[in-house]
Design an enzyme around this catalytic site. Structure first.
Site, PDB file in Angstrom:
ATOM      1  N   HIS A  63       0.843  -1.206   0.000  1.00  0.00           N
ATOM      2  CA  HIS A  63       0.000   0.000   0.000  1.00  0.00           C
ATOM      3  C   HIS A  63       0.871   1.246   0.000  1.00  0.00           C
ATOM      4  O   HIS A  63       1.552   1.558   0.979  1.00  0.00           O
ATOM      5  CB  HIS A  63      -0.916   0.012   1.220  1.00  0.00           C
ATOM      6  CG  HIS A  63      -1.976   1.073   1.142  1.00  0.00           C
ATOM      7  ND1 HIS A  63      -2.950   1.070   0.160  1.00  0.00           N
ATOM      8  CD2 HIS A  63      -2.224   2.169   1.896  1.00  0.00           C
ATOM      9  CE1 HIS A  63      -3.753   2.114   0.332  1.00  0.00           C
ATOM     10  NE2 HIS A  63      -3.325   2.800   1.377  1.00  0.00           N
ATOM     11  N   GLN A  68       2.760  11.201  -1.481  1.00  0.00           N
ATOM     12  CA  GLN A  68       2.814  11.625  -0.079  1.00  0.00           C
ATOM     13  C   GLN A  68       4.223  11.526   0.504  1.00  0.00           C
ATOM     14  O   GLN A  68       4.479  12.059   1.585  1.00  0.00           O
ATOM     15  CB  GLN A  68       1.808  10.822   0.751  1.00  0.00           C
ATOM     16  CG  GLN A  68       0.369  11.158   0.396  1.00  0.00           C
ATOM     17  CD  GLN A  68      -0.652  10.363   1.178  1.00  0.00           C
ATOM     18  OE1 GLN A  68      -0.363   9.765   2.199  1.00  0.00           O
ATOM     19  NE2 GLN A  68      -1.893  10.345   0.690  1.00  0.00           N
ATOM     20  N   ARG A 215     -16.633   5.535   1.742  1.00  0.00           N
ATOM     21  CA  ARG A 215     -16.960   6.956   1.756  1.00  0.00           C
ATOM     22  C   ARG A 215     -16.937   7.526   0.353  1.00  0.00           C
ATOM     23  O   ARG A 215     -17.736   8.385   0.000  1.00  0.00           O
ATOM     24  CB  ARG A 215     -15.952   7.759   2.594  1.00  0.00           C
ATOM     25  CG  ARG A 215     -15.769   7.336   4.023  1.00  0.00           C
ATOM     26  CD  ARG A 215     -14.934   8.358   4.803  1.00  0.00           C
ATOM     27  NE  ARG A 215     -13.715   8.774   4.123  1.00  0.00           N
ATOM     28  CZ  ARG A 215     -12.549   8.150   4.210  1.00  0.00           C
ATOM     29  NH1 ARG A 215     -12.441   7.048   4.926  1.00  0.00           N
ATOM     30  NH2 ARG A 215     -11.482   8.622   3.572  1.00  0.00           N
ATOM     31  N   HIS A 238      -9.394   1.032   1.076  1.00  0.00           N
ATOM     32  CA  HIS A 238      -9.315   1.460   2.474  1.00  0.00           C
ATOM     33  C   HIS A 238     -10.612   1.074   3.180  1.00  0.00           C
ATOM     34  O   HIS A 238     -11.704   1.270   2.621  1.00  0.00           O
ATOM     35  CB  HIS A 238      -9.213   2.989   2.575  1.00  0.00           C
ATOM     36  CG  HIS A 238      -7.979   3.590   1.986  1.00  0.00           C
ATOM     37  ND1 HIS A 238      -8.022   4.675   1.152  1.00  0.00           N
ATOM     38  CD2 HIS A 238      -6.674   3.275   2.124  1.00  0.00           C
ATOM     39  CE1 HIS A 238      -6.785   5.022   0.811  1.00  0.00           C
ATOM     40  NE2 HIS A 238      -5.954   4.173   1.373  1.00  0.00           N
ATOM     41  N   HIS A 275      -5.894  -1.348   6.125  1.00  0.00           N
ATOM     42  CA  HIS A 275      -6.062  -0.902   7.512  1.00  0.00           C
ATOM     43  C   HIS A 275      -6.993  -1.855   8.270  1.00  0.00           C
ATOM     44  O   HIS A 275      -6.534  -2.588   9.116  1.00  0.00           O
ATOM     45  CB  HIS A 275      -6.541   0.548   7.613  1.00  0.00           C
ATOM     46  CG  HIS A 275      -5.664   1.526   6.932  1.00  0.00           C
ATOM     47  ND1 HIS A 275      -4.317   1.657   7.226  1.00  0.00           N
ATOM     48  CD2 HIS A 275      -5.908   2.425   5.942  1.00  0.00           C
ATOM     49  CE1 HIS A 275      -3.778   2.578   6.463  1.00  0.00           C
ATOM     50  NE2 HIS A 275      -4.716   3.064   5.671  1.00  0.00           N
ATOM     51  N   ASP A 326       2.267   3.115   2.960  1.00  0.00           N
ATOM     52  CA  ASP A 326       1.149   4.063   2.888  1.00  0.00           C
ATOM     53  C   ASP A 326       1.617   5.494   2.666  1.00  0.00           C
ATOM     54  O   ASP A 326       1.970   5.877   1.557  1.00  0.00           O
ATOM     55  CB  ASP A 326       0.311   3.919   4.159  1.00  0.00           C
ATOM     56  CG  ASP A 326      -1.048   4.600   4.074  1.00  0.00           C
ATOM     57  OD1 ASP A 326      -1.291   5.340   3.102  1.00  0.00           O
ATOM     58  OD2 ASP A 326      -1.881   4.409   4.967  1.00  0.00           O
TER      59      ASP A 326
END
Length: 460
Positions: A63, A68, A215, A238, A275, A326
């Site tokens: 992942h 980032q 979501r 996720h 997660h 991540d």
């Protein structure tokens, strides 16, 4: 020593970590395509033959959000209210709005070189930076994905590219916020990206897909994507990372996110549930029974204050797991595994949690289990030194004080739990050397491009 300079494409290992564990006197052979073609046990070292003392399969980082990496260490200052995952996310959105295609390639190359130097040989890229800064599609819709793939090719790391379905800001199909405009995608957009990348697929690169979360994608969309995706492709999502997410899912659907997804009947061995931090005991058992992989990202979960995965009950139910970096607060599989175990020790006030009746060595259990889970999540023939699998392997520095003269059965325990020096000396992916004596072979130019990129971004 550069093994790929030898025409016979082989290496002799005094100790190699085969599926059954450490094995003495092993010779690995691989073909021009980078696949292991023959494994000899009880071999004898030949004159002038390339050799290694401690050789083991490279790990899959299941992942990654490559962009980032540029934020690592930049979000550790307190705000005016209580900081959380959600305040961190707002900062991440603002940062993501400025990254250009050239910059994402430079950032990803830096990240992947670092991952390789620490023992990752493959990565599953959860890629959702699709659009340009104004929110329009690039002339080539796969521009950003192709730049990330180019970084993987530049560094030599194996990849599973996962274009991310990201349609909504929250449950009940809440419209995306303006600062999420670069992520915007529907099912047809993701299928187009998969199609655009189809010709790039190889033993080194797989292409799957990833609904971002419950979501950000509806169950109807997820079902449509799963049904339209080519058979057997990896699917990542996720889920249940934060308690706020669980509570919002209950308010919207009357069920918890893991329960809601599993009740859809879609989840099988193709899936990686990233997660899955907040599960009930029944959900723990049900995820294990689904044959999906739990994608545990301990350093990010710790950095963001997510919570602890319920590892003992999950293992007791036969669950499969792998590890990922991540948000790239770390890019070391050793740190992910160490803190996976340490988190459980702190939570349960005990020791030596990650073991089984068959494997009492914690380091060996963690490495073996994460190899298997990472390989499954990647959809690639990796994760073990066996005929037909990729020649992806790591050679440890046997001269390091932590390993020098150490009985081989203690090597993984020492590597994972003793000190913070990087004990990876050399790394090969698909039989090609990418790291030599702790340095990536293209490290100088990769670091220069990254430094130029960061000077530009930090001036914003």
């Amino acid at each position: 020593m550069n093994l790929h300079q030898h025409s016979d494409q082989r290496v002799f290992a005094q100790h190699a970590y085969l599926p059954q564990g450490w094995t003495q006197n092993v010779r690995l052979h691989w073909n021009a395509a980078g696949d292991l073609s023959h494994i000899e046990e009880n071999a004898v070292l030949l004159p002038g033959e390339p050799q290694a003392a401690l050789l083991l399969p490279g790990m899959t980082n299941l992942h990654s959000h490559a962009f980032q990496r540029a934020m690592a260490g930049m979000t550790e200052s307190a705000g005016n209210s209580q900081d959380s995952f959600w305040t961190w996310r707002d900062l991440m959105y603002r940062y993501a709005l400025h990254i250009t295609p050239a910059q994402i390639q430079a950032i990803a190359a830096q990240l992947y070189a670092e991952c390789l130097r620490h023992g990752y040989t493959g990565v599953c890229e959860f890629h959702y930076l699709h659009r340009d800064p104004a929110g329009a599609m690039y002339a080539s819709p796969a521009e950003m994905a192709q730049r990330v793939i180019a970084a993987a090719s530049q560094t030599g790391i194996g990849m599973t590219m996962l274009p991310v379905l990201y349609s909504y800001a929250d449950f009940n199909e809440k419209p995306l916020r303006d600062d999420q405009r670069r992520f915007a995608s529907g099912v047809d957009d993701i299928l187009l990206l998969v199609q655009e990348l189809e010709t790039m697929r190889s033993r080194q690169l797989e292409v799957g897909a990833a609904p971002h979360s419950l979501r950000a994608a509806s169950l109807t969309q997820i079902r449509d994507l799963v049904q339209a995706l080519p058979a057997g492709r990896p699917l990542h999502m996720h889920i249940a990372e934060q308690i706020k997410e669980v509570d919002a899912c209950i308010a919207a659907h009357g069920r918890r996110p893991v329960e809601l997804l599993l009740d859809s009947g879609l989840v099988d061995q193709r899936w990686c549930l990233v997660h899955a931090t907040h599960m009930t005991p029944q959900e723990v058992r049900d995820v294990a029974a689904s044959s999906a992989v739990a994608g545990i990202c301990t350093t990010t979960e710790g950095n963001l204050g997510d919570g602890f995965f319920d590892l003992p009950d999950y293992l007791a139910a036969g669950g499969r797991f792998g590890i990922g970096s991540d948000s790239h607060a770390s890019h070391s599989p050793v740190e992910e595994l160490r803190w996976l175990e340490y988190g459980q020790r702190l939570r349960l006030q005990g020791r030596n949690i990650a073991t089984s009746a068959q494997q009492k060595q914690v380091g060996d259990f963690l490495w073996q289990a994460a190899l298997q889970g990472g390989a499954q999540a990647s959809g690639r023939a990796v994760g073990q030194l066996a005929t037909g699998y990729r020649a992806d392997f790591v050679i440890l520095d046997d001269a390091h004080p932590n390993l020098a003269g150490l009985p081989v059965q203690h090597v993984l325990n020492s590597w994972i739990f003793a000190g913070n020096d990087n004990l990876v000396r050399d790394v090969y992916v698909g039989g090609q050397q990418v790291v030599s004596n702790g340095r990536h072979l293209a490290q100088t130019e990769i670091q220069q491009a990254y430094a130029d990129c960061m000077r530009s971004l930090r001036a914003l």
